[in-house]
Design a protein around this motif. Structure first.
Motif, PDB file in Angstrom:
ATOM      1  N   PRO A 178       8.010   9.647   1.391  1.00  0.00           N
ATOM      2  CA  PRO A 178       8.427   9.367   0.012  1.00  0.00           C
ATOM      3  C   PRO A 178       8.892   7.951  -0.269  1.00  0.00           C
ATOM      4  O   PRO A 178       8.764   7.461  -1.395  1.00  0.00           O
ATOM      5  CB  PRO A 178       9.568  10.373  -0.219  1.00  0.00           C
ATOM      6  N   TYR A 179       9.429   7.248   0.718  1.00  0.00           N
ATOM      7  CA  TYR A 179       9.965   5.912   0.473  1.00  0.00           C
ATOM      8  C   TYR A 179       8.941   4.801   0.707  1.00  0.00           C
ATOM      9  O   TYR A 179       9.235   3.635   0.502  1.00  0.00           O
ATOM     10  CB  TYR A 179      11.206   5.657   1.334  1.00  0.00           C
ATOM     11  N   LEU A 180       7.722   5.171   1.142  1.00  0.00           N
ATOM     12  CA  LEU A 180       6.678   4.163   1.386  1.00  0.00           C
ATOM     13  C   LEU A 180       5.619   4.232   0.293  1.00  0.00           C
ATOM     14  O   LEU A 180       4.489   4.684   0.490  1.00  0.00           O
ATOM     15  CB  LEU A 180       6.055   4.367   2.771  1.00  0.00           C
ATOM     16  N   LYS A 181       6.001   3.771  -0.876  1.00  0.00           N
ATOM     17  CA  LYS A 181       5.109   3.770  -2.029  1.00  0.00           C
ATOM     18  C   LYS A 181       4.588   2.359  -2.290  1.00  0.00           C
ATOM     19  O   LYS A 181       5.146   1.370  -1.820  1.00  0.00           O
ATOM     20  CB  LYS A 181       5.852   4.285  -3.261  1.00  0.00           C
ATOM     21  N   SER A 182       3.545   2.282  -3.060  1.00  0.00           N
ATOM     22  CA  SER A 182       2.981   0.989  -3.442  1.00  0.00           C
ATOM     23  C   SER A 182       3.906   0.306  -4.445  1.00  0.00           C
ATOM     24  O   SER A 182       4.282   0.896  -5.460  1.00  0.00           O
ATOM     25  CB  SER A 182       1.593   1.183  -4.058  1.00  0.00           C
ATOM     26  N   VAL A 183       4.311  -0.945  -4.138  1.00  0.00           N
ATOM     27  CA  VAL A 183       5.179  -1.709  -5.050  1.00  0.00           C
ATOM     28  C   VAL A 183       4.640  -3.120  -5.201  1.00  0.00           C
ATOM     29  O   VAL A 183       3.899  -3.625  -4.356  1.00  0.00           O
ATOM     30  CB  VAL A 183       6.643  -1.763  -4.529  1.00  0.00           C
ATOM     31  N   GLU A 184       5.022  -3.765  -6.270  1.00  0.00           N
ATOM     32  CA  GLU A 184       4.625  -5.155  -6.511  1.00  0.00           C
ATOM     33  C   GLU A 184       5.279  -6.065  -5.473  1.00  0.00           C
ATOM     34  O   GLU A 184       6.420  -5.849  -5.056  1.00  0.00           O
ATOM     35  CB  GLU A 184       5.044  -5.594  -7.911  1.00  0.00           C
TER      36      GLU A 184
ATOM     37  N   ALA B 133      -3.384  -0.474  -4.328  1.00  0.00           N
ATOM     38  CA  ALA B 133      -3.062  -1.885  -4.099  1.00  0.00           C
ATOM     39  C   ALA B 133      -4.297  -2.759  -3.963  1.00  0.00           C
ATOM     40  O   ALA B 133      -4.180  -3.976  -3.807  1.00  0.00           O
ATOM     41  CB  ALA B 133      -2.195  -2.023  -2.853  1.00  0.00           C
ATOM     42  N   GLY B 134      -5.474  -2.161  -3.974  1.00  0.00           N
ATOM     43  CA  GLY B 134      -6.706  -2.935  -3.903  1.00  0.00           C
ATOM     44  C   GLY B 134      -7.400  -2.924  -2.557  1.00  0.00           C
ATOM     45  O   GLY B 134      -8.477  -3.521  -2.410  1.00  0.00           O
ATOM     46  N   GLY B 135      -6.819  -2.268  -1.565  1.00  0.00           N
ATOM     47  CA  GLY B 135      -7.465  -2.178  -0.264  1.00  0.00           C
ATOM     48  C   GLY B 135      -8.667  -1.251  -0.302  1.00  0.00           C
ATOM     49  O   GLY B 135      -8.729  -0.333  -1.127  1.00  0.00           O
ATOM     50  N   VAL B 136      -9.623  -1.498   0.585  1.00  0.00           N
ATOM     51  CA  VAL B 136     -10.804  -0.628   0.651  1.00  0.00           C
ATOM     52  C   VAL B 136     -10.393   0.708   1.268  1.00  0.00           C
ATOM     53  O   VAL B 136      -9.890   0.755   2.389  1.00  0.00           O
ATOM     54  CB  VAL B 136     -11.927  -1.278   1.483  1.00  0.00           C
ATOM     55  N   LYS B 137     -10.627   1.772   0.524  1.00  0.00           N
ATOM     56  CA  LYS B 137     -10.273   3.111   0.995  1.00  0.00           C
ATOM     57  C   LYS B 137     -11.431   3.726   1.763  1.00  0.00           C
ATOM     58  O   LYS B 137     -11.260   4.276   2.853  1.00  0.00           O
ATOM     59  CB  LYS B 137      -9.894   3.993  -0.188  1.00  0.00           C
ATOM     60  N   GLU B 138     -12.620   3.614   1.210  1.00  0.00           N
ATOM     61  CA  GLU B 138     -13.822   4.129   1.879  1.00  0.00           C
ATOM     62  C   GLU B 138     -14.968   3.136   1.716  1.00  0.00           C
ATOM     63  O   GLU B 138     -15.115   2.513   0.662  1.00  0.00           O
ATOM     64  CB  GLU B 138     -14.248   5.472   1.291  1.00  0.00           C
ATOM     65  N   ILE B 139     -15.767   3.007   2.760  1.00  0.00           N
ATOM     66  CA  ILE B 139     -16.934   2.129   2.721  1.00  0.00           C
ATOM     67  C   ILE B 139     -18.118   2.857   3.356  1.00  0.00           C
ATOM     68  O   ILE B 139     -17.977   3.522   4.386  1.00  0.00           O
ATOM     69  CB  ILE B 139     -16.649   0.787   3.434  1.00  0.00           C
TER      70      ILE B 139
ATOM     71  N   GLU C 279       0.817  -1.213   0.000  1.00  0.00           N
ATOM     72  CA  GLU C 279       0.000   0.000   0.000  1.00  0.00           C
ATOM     73  C   GLU C 279       0.855   1.268   0.000  1.00  0.00           C
ATOM     74  O   GLU C 279       1.950   1.301   0.569  1.00  0.00           O
ATOM     75  CB  GLU C 279      -0.902   0.028   1.239  1.00  0.00           C
ATOM     76  N   ASN C 280       0.325   2.309  -0.629  1.00  0.00           N
ATOM     77  CA  ASN C 280       0.903   3.641  -0.503  1.00  0.00           C
ATOM     78  C   ASN C 280       0.540   4.166   0.882  1.00  0.00           C
ATOM     79  O   ASN C 280      -0.626   4.149   1.279  1.00  0.00           O
ATOM     80  CB  ASN C 280       0.340   4.558  -1.594  1.00  0.00           C
ATOM     81  N   VAL C 281       1.529   4.629   1.645  1.00  0.00           N
ATOM     82  CA  VAL C 281       1.295   5.034   3.031  1.00  0.00           C
ATOM     83  C   VAL C 281       0.214   6.111   3.155  1.00  0.00           C
ATOM     84  O   VAL C 281      -0.549   6.133   4.128  1.00  0.00           O
ATOM     85  CB  VAL C 281       2.611   5.511   3.694  1.00  0.00           C
ATOM     86  N   GLN C 282       0.110   7.011   2.185  1.00  0.00           N
ATOM     87  CA  GLN C 282      -0.881   8.086   2.262  1.00  0.00           C
ATOM     88  C   GLN C 282      -2.309   7.551   2.268  1.00  0.00           C
ATOM     89  O   GLN C 282      -3.198   8.161   2.859  1.00  0.00           O
ATOM     90  CB  GLN C 282      -0.710   9.059   1.095  1.00  0.00           C
ATOM     91  N   GLU C 283      -2.518   6.407   1.623  1.00  0.00           N
ATOM     92  CA  GLU C 283      -3.861   5.858   1.524  1.00  0.00           C
ATOM     93  C   GLU C 283      -4.246   5.021   2.747  1.00  0.00           C
ATOM     94  O   GLU C 283      -5.395   4.599   2.870  1.00  0.00           O
ATOM     95  CB  GLU C 283      -3.984   5.019   0.256  1.00  0.00           C
TER      96      GLU C 283
END
Length: 348
Positions: A208-214, A265-271, A197-201
Motif C-alpha cells: 500500500p505505501y509503494l504507489k506511483s508519485v510525482e 509512470a511510463g515504464g514498459v509493462k509488456e512488449i 512506479e506503482n510496485v504492482q506494475e
C-alpha cells in the motif's frame, strides 16, 4: 525507706541505663556503618565509558549487530548496525547530496537492514545463508570507510564523511513504519523519469505505501536520459538467445517488436517479441537497460533504445530526494512522499 521503694528506684535506674545503651548503639551504627565491599556485578557504570578517541553511550536502547557478507573477501563480517549504515550511504548515494537527502537514505537503508536481520526476526539474504545481507546490489551496496574515501577527492574526504556521520547520528535507530509496524520493502533507486512506479506494475506484489508519485527536478541527474544502439543482427541474436526463434530474421525485427502497454509512470509493462510477449522488466534485464521507461527507434542501420531514469523505479528516487531537500523539505517529508502514509519512528 521501705523495701518496695528500693526495688522501684532500682528498676527505674536499670530501665534508664538500657534505653541509653540502645540509643548510643543506634547512633553509632548509623554514623559509623561500614560500607560493604562491592561485587563486580554490583558496580553501576557511569553514563559514559571513556576510551581513547571513543565515547560509548551506555544508555543506548540497543547494541544491534549485523552480519554482512563481503564478496571480495568471501567472508562474513559482524559490525555495529549504525556503522554499517554509514557504509551503505557512502556507497549508495553521492556524498555531495543535501544532508536531508542523506538522512532519508539512512532511514531507508536502516529499515531495509533490520527487515533482513535474523536476530530481529527478519529474513536473511537469499544468496548467502550465513549472513543477514551481502554488500552488493542484490541487497544494499556497502563499502568500508577507508575503501570509500580512496575514491573521493582528497580535499573532500573529511567533509563528505562528516556529512555521512551526521546523517546517521541524527537519525539513529529511526525506521519507516506503516500502521504502527516497520515496513519490509523500503525500496529505493537512483533516478526516476519524473514519476515513480506503482510496485504492482513492476514486482507484481501489492504494497500500500509503494504507489506511483510525482518526482520532479531530476532532469539534470546523471543517467536521467541514456541511449544504446544495436545492429539489427546483434539485437536479433540477443532476443533469440533468450526466446528461441522469436525473431525470424534481422530484416523482420522492426515488424516483430511492439510495445503493448505502459505503466502509470511510463515504464514498459509488456512488449511483444514476435509471437512471444514478455514484461518490460524482463526486456530491461535481458539488454541491461537503465530502466523500463524506454522507447525504440529503428534507424536505417541500427536500432536505438533511449531510456529515461535509472533503476527499477519503485519507492524513493535518490535524485528526487535530493531535489526535494534543495526545496527545503526535511528527510521525514521526503520519506513520507515516496512511501505514502508512512511515519518515521524509533525502532524498539
Amino acid at each position: 525507706m521501705r523495701k518496695n521503694d528500693i526495688f522501684f528506684y532500682l528498676s527505674r535506674f536499670f530501665i534508664v541505663i538500657l534505653i541509653s545503651i540502645t540509643f548510643i548503639t543506634i547512633i553509632s551504627f548509623v554514623i559509623l556503618k561500614p560500607k560493604p565491599i562491592a561485587k563486580e556485578n554490583d558496580i553501576k557504570p557511569n553514563k559514559f565509558d571513556m576510551k581513547p578517541n571513543n565515547v560509548i553511550f551506555n544508555n543506548d536502547k540497543k547494541n544491534i549487530k549485523i552480519k554482512i557478507y563481503i564478496s571480495a573477501k568471501k567472508m562474513v563480517e559482524e559490525m555495529d548496525l549504525e556503522e554499517y549504515i554509514k557504509g551503505v550511504i557512502s556507497a549508495e548515494m553521492p556524498a555531495e547530496f543535501h544532508i536531508e537527502a542523506l538522512k532519508a537514505q539512512a532511514v531507508a537503508a536502516r529499515t531495509y537492514a533490520i527487515a533482513h536481520m535474523e536476530s530481529e526476526g527478519g529474513q536473511r539474504c537469499s544468496n548467502v545463508s550465513e549472513a543477514d545481507l551481502c554488500n552488493t546490489t542484490h541487497c544494499q551496496v556497502f563499502m568500508h570507510k577507508d575503501e570509500r574515501m580512496k575514491e573521493w577527492p582528497e580535499s573532500k574526504r573529511a567533509e563528505y564523511w562528516n556529512k555521512i556521520e551526521e546523517a546517521v547520528k541524527d537519525t539513529k535507530y529511526e525506521v519507516i513504519t506503516y500502521n504502527g509496524k516497520m515496513i519490509k520493502e523500503p525500496y529505493y533507486f537512483a533516478v526516476s523519469s519524473g514519476k515513480t512506479e506503482n510496485v504492482q506494475e513492476v514486482f507484481s506484489e501489492s504494497v500500500p505505501y509503494l504507489k506511483s508519485v510525482e518526482s520532479p527536478g531530476e532532469e539534470n541527474a546523471q543517467k536521467y536520459k541514456t541511449s544504446v544502439s544495436y545492429s539489427y543482427s546483434s539485437l536479433t541474436n540477443i532476443i533469440n538467445s533468450y526466446y528461441a526463434k522469436s525473431i525470424s530474421s534481422p530484416s523482420a525485427l522492426k515488424s516483430s517488436i511492439k510495445i503493448k502497454s505502459r505503466t502509470e509512470a511510463g515504464g514498459v509493462k509488456e512488449i511483444q517479441l514476435g509471437k512471444t510477449t514478455i514484461s518490460g522488466t524482463k526486456f530491461r534485464s535481458m539488454l541491461g537497460l537503465n530502466s523500463t521507461n524506454f522507447s525504440i527507434t529503428f534507424n536505417k542501420n541500427s536500432v536505438e533504445i533511449v531510456c529515461k531514469g535509472y533503476g527499477h523505479g519503485v519507492g524513493m528516487s535518490q535524485w528526487g530526494a535530493n531535489a526535494m531537500a534543495k526545496n527545503n523539505k526535511n528527510y521525514k517529508e521526503i520519506l513520507g512522499h515516496y512511501y505514502q502514509e508512512t511515519k518515521v519512528e524509533k525502532y524498539n
